[in-house]
Design a protein around this motif. Sequence first.
Motif, PDB file in Angstrom:
ATOM      1  N   ALA A 106       0.823  -1.212   0.000  1.00 16.29           N
ATOM      2  CA  ALA A 106       0.000   0.000   0.000  1.00 16.29           C
ATOM      3  C   ALA A 106       0.855   1.259   0.000  1.00 16.29           C
ATOM      4  O   ALA A 106       0.383   2.336   0.362  1.00 16.29           O
ATOM      5  CB  ALA A 106      -0.936   0.002   1.206  1.00 16.29           C
ATOM      6  N   ALA A 107       2.127   1.147  -0.425  1.00 13.97           N
ATOM      7  CA  ALA A 107       3.027   2.287  -0.359  1.00 13.97           C
ATOM      8  C   ALA A 107       2.569   3.443  -1.246  1.00 13.97           C
ATOM      9  O   ALA A 107       2.601   4.598  -0.848  1.00 13.97           O
ATOM     10  CB  ALA A 107       4.443   1.861  -0.753  1.00 13.97           C
ATOM     11  N   SER A 108       2.140   3.118  -2.462  1.00 13.41           N
ATOM     12  CA  SER A 108       1.737   4.187  -3.386  1.00 13.41           C
ATOM     13  C   SER A 108       0.303   4.636  -3.151  1.00 13.41           C
ATOM     14  O   SER A 108      -0.090   5.712  -3.602  1.00 13.41           O
ATOM     15  CB  SER A 108       1.888   3.707  -4.837  1.00 13.41           C
ATOM     16  N   ALA A 109      -0.494   3.815  -2.463  1.00 16.98           N
ATOM     17  CA  ALA A 109      -1.898   4.142  -2.226  1.00 16.98           C
ATOM     18  C   ALA A 109      -2.306   3.596  -0.865  1.00 16.98           C
ATOM     19  O   ALA A 109      -2.846   2.498  -0.769  1.00 16.98           O
ATOM     20  CB  ALA A 109      -2.775   3.554  -3.327  1.00 16.98           C
ATOM     21  N   PRO A 110      -2.003   4.330   0.228  1.00 16.25           N
ATOM     22  CA  PRO A 110      -2.344   3.836   1.572  1.00 16.25           C
ATOM     23  C   PRO A 110      -3.842   3.933   1.840  1.00 16.25           C
ATOM     24  O   PRO A 110      -4.319   4.822   2.544  1.00 16.25           O
ATOM     25  CB  PRO A 110      -1.535   4.765   2.490  1.00 16.25           C
ATOM     26  N   THR A 111      -4.591   3.008   1.244  1.00 12.32           N
ATOM     27  CA  THR A 111      -6.042   3.021   1.322  1.00 12.32           C
ATOM     28  C   THR A 111      -6.564   1.678   1.783  1.00 12.32           C
ATOM     29  O   THR A 111      -5.869   0.657   1.738  1.00 12.32           O
ATOM     30  CB  THR A 111      -6.657   3.322  -0.052  1.00 12.32           C
ATOM     31  N   GLU A 112      -7.810   1.685   2.201  1.00 16.73           N
ATOM     32  CA  GLU A 112      -8.480   0.451   2.604  1.00 16.73           C
ATOM     33  C   GLU A 112      -8.474  -0.567   1.471  1.00 16.73           C
ATOM     34  O   GLU A 112      -8.189  -1.755   1.692  1.00 16.73           O
ATOM     35  CB  GLU A 112      -9.921   0.776   3.006  1.00 16.73           C
ATOM     36  N   GLU A 113      -8.761  -0.128   0.255  1.00 16.27           N
ATOM     37  CA  GLU A 113      -8.840  -1.046  -0.882  1.00 16.27           C
ATOM     38  C   GLU A 113      -7.495  -1.700  -1.165  1.00 16.27           C
ATOM     39  O   GLU A 113      -7.420  -2.902  -1.461  1.00 16.27           O
ATOM     40  CB  GLU A 113      -9.334  -0.303  -2.124  1.00 16.27           C
ATOM     41  N   ALA A 114      -6.407  -0.920  -1.072  1.00 15.77           N
ATOM     42  CA  ALA A 114      -5.084  -1.480  -1.333  1.00 15.77           C
ATOM     43  C   ALA A 114      -4.718  -2.536  -0.300  1.00 15.77           C
ATOM     44  O   ALA A 114      -4.143  -3.584  -0.633  1.00 15.77           O
ATOM     45  CB  ALA A 114      -4.033  -0.366  -1.342  1.00 15.77           C
ATOM     46  N   VAL A 115      -5.049  -2.286   0.968  1.00 14.52           N
ATOM     47  CA  VAL A 115      -4.750  -3.261   2.020  1.00 14.52           C
ATOM     48  C   VAL A 115      -5.635  -4.491   1.867  1.00 14.52           C
ATOM     49  O   VAL A 115      -5.180  -5.628   2.026  1.00 14.52           O
ATOM     50  CB  VAL A 115      -4.918  -2.620   3.413  1.00 14.52           C
ATOM     51  N   MET A 116      -6.902  -4.299   1.520  1.00 14.50           N
ATOM     52  CA  MET A 116      -7.788  -5.438   1.285  1.00 14.50           C
ATOM     53  C   MET A 116      -7.261  -6.317   0.150  1.00 14.50           C
ATOM     54  O   MET A 116      -7.295  -7.544   0.238  1.00 14.50           O
ATOM     55  CB  MET A 116      -9.201  -4.949   0.952  1.00 14.50           C
ATOM     56  N   LYS A 117      -6.776  -5.679  -0.907  1.00 16.42           N
ATOM     57  CA  LYS A 117      -6.248  -6.440  -2.040  1.00 16.42           C
ATOM     58  C   LYS A 117      -5.079  -7.313  -1.600  1.00 16.42           C
ATOM     59  O   LYS A 117      -4.978  -8.482  -1.987  1.00 16.42           O
ATOM     60  CB  LYS A 117      -5.795  -5.480  -3.140  1.00 16.42           C
ATOM     61  N   ALA A 118      -4.197  -6.756  -0.774  1.00 20.48           N
ATOM     62  CA  ALA A 118      -3.044  -7.520  -0.290  1.00 20.48           C
ATOM     63  C   ALA A 118      -3.484  -8.653   0.624  1.00 20.48           C
ATOM     64  O   ALA A 118      -3.012  -9.795   0.499  1.00 20.48           O
ATOM     65  CB  ALA A 118      -2.073  -6.593   0.438  1.00 20.48           C
ATOM     66  N   VAL A 119      -4.404  -8.366   1.546  1.00 20.68           N
ATOM     67  CA  VAL A 119      -4.845  -9.380   2.515  1.00 20.68           C
ATOM     68  C   VAL A 119      -5.608 -10.505   1.815  1.00 20.68           C
ATOM     69  O   VAL A 119      -5.589 -11.651   2.283  1.00 20.68           O
ATOM     70  CB  VAL A 119      -5.697  -8.729   3.622  1.00 20.68           C
ATOM     71  N   ALA A 120      -6.274 -10.211   0.704  1.00 17.86           N
ATOM     72  CA  ALA A 120      -6.951 -11.254  -0.050  1.00 17.86           C
ATOM     73  C   ALA A 120      -5.953 -12.259  -0.621  1.00 17.86           C
ATOM     74  O   ALA A 120      -6.300 -13.417  -0.876  1.00 17.86           O
ATOM     75  CB  ALA A 120      -7.777 -10.634  -1.175  1.00 17.86           C
ATOM     76  N   GLN A 121      -4.690 -11.815  -0.806  1.00 12.51           N
ATOM     77  CA  GLN A 121      -3.641 -12.699  -1.316  1.00 12.51           C
ATOM     78  C   GLN A 121      -2.949 -13.469  -0.202  1.00 12.51           C
ATOM     79  O   GLN A 121      -2.630 -14.642  -0.356  1.00 12.51           O
ATOM     80  CB  GLN A 121      -2.588 -11.886  -2.066  1.00 12.51           C
ATOM     81  N   GLN A 122      -2.724 -12.787   0.937  1.00  9.36           N
ATOM     82  CA  GLN A 122      -1.980 -13.398   2.049  1.00  9.36           C
ATOM     83  C   GLN A 122      -2.034 -12.468   3.253  1.00  9.36           C
ATOM     84  O   GLN A 122      -2.317 -11.276   3.118  1.00  9.36           O
ATOM     85  CB  GLN A 122      -0.522 -13.619   1.653  1.00  9.36           C
ATOM     86  N   PRO A 123      -1.777 -12.976   4.472  1.00  7.69           N
ATOM     87  CA  PRO A 123      -1.676 -12.103   5.642  1.00  7.69           C
ATOM     88  C   PRO A 123      -0.508 -11.122   5.472  1.00  7.69           C
ATOM     89  O   PRO A 123       0.533 -11.466   4.914  1.00  7.69           O
ATOM     90  CB  PRO A 123      -1.413 -13.076   6.792  1.00  7.69           C
ATOM     91  N   ILE A 124      -0.686  -9.883   5.971  1.00  4.33           N
ATOM     92  CA  ILE A 124       0.356  -8.870   5.837  1.00  4.33           C
ATOM     93  C   ILE A 124       0.589  -8.164   7.167  1.00  4.33           C
ATOM     94  O   ILE A 124      -0.283  -8.126   8.042  1.00  4.33           O
ATOM     95  CB  ILE A 124       0.017  -7.833   4.754  1.00  4.33           C
ATOM     96  N   LEU A 125       1.783  -7.610   7.305  1.00  2.00           N
ATOM     97  CA  LEU A 125       2.116  -6.807   8.481  1.00  2.00           C
ATOM     98  C   LEU A 125       1.696  -5.367   8.260  1.00  2.00           C
ATOM     99  O   LEU A 125       1.880  -4.828   7.163  1.00  2.00           O
ATOM    100  CB  LEU A 125       3.626  -6.824   8.730  1.00  2.00           C
ATOM    101  N   VAL A 126       1.157  -4.744   9.310  1.00  6.49           N
ATOM    102  CA  VAL A 126       0.882  -3.306   9.254  1.00  6.49           C
ATOM    103  C   VAL A 126       1.356  -2.667  10.549  1.00  6.49           C
ATOM    104  O   VAL A 126       1.425  -3.315  11.596  1.00  6.49           O
ATOM    105  CB  VAL A 126      -0.620  -2.996   9.047  1.00  6.49           C
ATOM    106  N   GLY A 127       1.689  -1.385  10.460  1.00  6.46           N
ATOM    107  CA  GLY A 127       1.983  -0.626  11.663  1.00  6.46           C
ATOM    108  C   GLY A 127       0.689  -0.165  12.302  1.00  6.46           C
ATOM    109  O   GLY A 127      -0.322   0.036  11.616  1.00  6.46           O
ATOM    110  N   PHE A 128       0.704   0.012  13.615  1.00  6.39           N
ATOM    111  CA  PHE A 128      -0.528   0.345  14.339  1.00  6.39           C
ATOM    112  C   PHE A 128      -0.164   1.144  15.573  1.00  6.39           C
ATOM    113  O   PHE A 128       0.776   0.800  16.293  1.00  6.39           O
ATOM    114  CB  PHE A 128      -1.254  -0.950  14.731  1.00  6.39           C
ATOM    115  N   SER A 129      -0.904   2.236  15.824  1.00  5.15           N
ATOM    116  CA  SER A 129      -0.581   3.092  16.959  1.00  5.15           C
ATOM    117  C   SER A 129      -1.746   3.245  17.931  1.00  5.15           C
ATOM    118  O   SER A 129      -2.006   4.326  18.444  1.00  5.15           O
ATOM    119  CB  SER A 129      -0.132   4.485  16.469  1.00  5.15           C
TER     120      SER A 129
END
Length: 352
Positions: free
Chosen positions: A243-266
């Motif tokens: 989601a580097a070029s597009a930090p959006t919900e849709e970009a993260v959903m697309k990645a998670v649909a492929q495999q689990p991913i790491l995200v930063g969280f505060s």
Amino acid sequence: MEFNKLLSFSLSLVLILSVAESFDYDEKELKTEEGMEAMYDRWRAHHKVSEKSPEKFNAFKATAQLVHNHNKLKKSYKLKINSLADMTNEEYRSAYTHQNLKLPGPGCPACPACPAASGCPACPACPGASGCPAAANAKDLPPRVDWREKNVISPPRWISVDYMALTSIEAINAIRTGQNLVLSQHQVYHCKPTCKISDGIIFDFAKDTGIATLESYPPEIKGCDKSKFGKTLVTIDGNQYPAASAPTEEAVMKAVAQQPILVGFSGKDDEYKAYAGGIFSGPCGGEGKTILIVGYDQDPDGTKYWIAKAAFEEDWGEKGYIRILRTPEGICQMYTYTVMPLKSEETRNIEL
């Protein structure tokens, strides 16, 4: 905190986390110092904690009051007085926040514009255009994803949050090979070619050297002992920032649909530490931590959420997991740092 001291401290937490889950209290105990001390002693007996100090008692009191006051409100999630209740802020940050993860502050541009703005961390380098996919069209994505249902997520366990990248490697390895292996953070710590640690260093180590299983390389092994690597070293091809070029919900959903991913969280530390269940909706502003997004879904009322694995055992949260409110912009900086390991169908682990 030095790793070996942290390891010793954390192993003691593992023992604490293995006992009974629930701890009940009477509201009357919160009203006096004597009541709080008696409550603290009951909590220590419940979790088999021998250590007691004014600092830890003060931390326990603050946690108990926070839990009680929060749970009286109509929030989307609940808190509980769990086995971390008397951890001081210093202990918690040393054990459960990412020492090398600095999430962007307000006003920091998103990658790949790689800003030099004050207070903004350097952007991760994207490995070519494929490392920065465009935002997905939500209509093309599954309505729900839960990788736990596919038996590719290792059981919840304590793991130093600096080593949460291992959980993402475990997941992609299970997806590609069918082997649900738990990896050794101790082998990475002792055998990596640098004293530093980061997600990138862990991914590089997996690519260049391979990571041993926890079974073959347990915490008891001191130093880098290659004779203890075991039969299998798990390898990957590299990593990317989806989601580097597009930090959006849709970009993260697309990645998670492929495999689990790491995200930063505060998420704010006190609430996150005491999280018991429900959909976490804030407050934010805590120290940076990485979590493994293993899926997404929504409640019957339409409230959307992410499903994430944290660096805790089953005593914490929803059996080691947390649900986090899913919004277009991402709460608590969730979309500003996303990374996932790459492993093709052809990539084989090293068999020794």
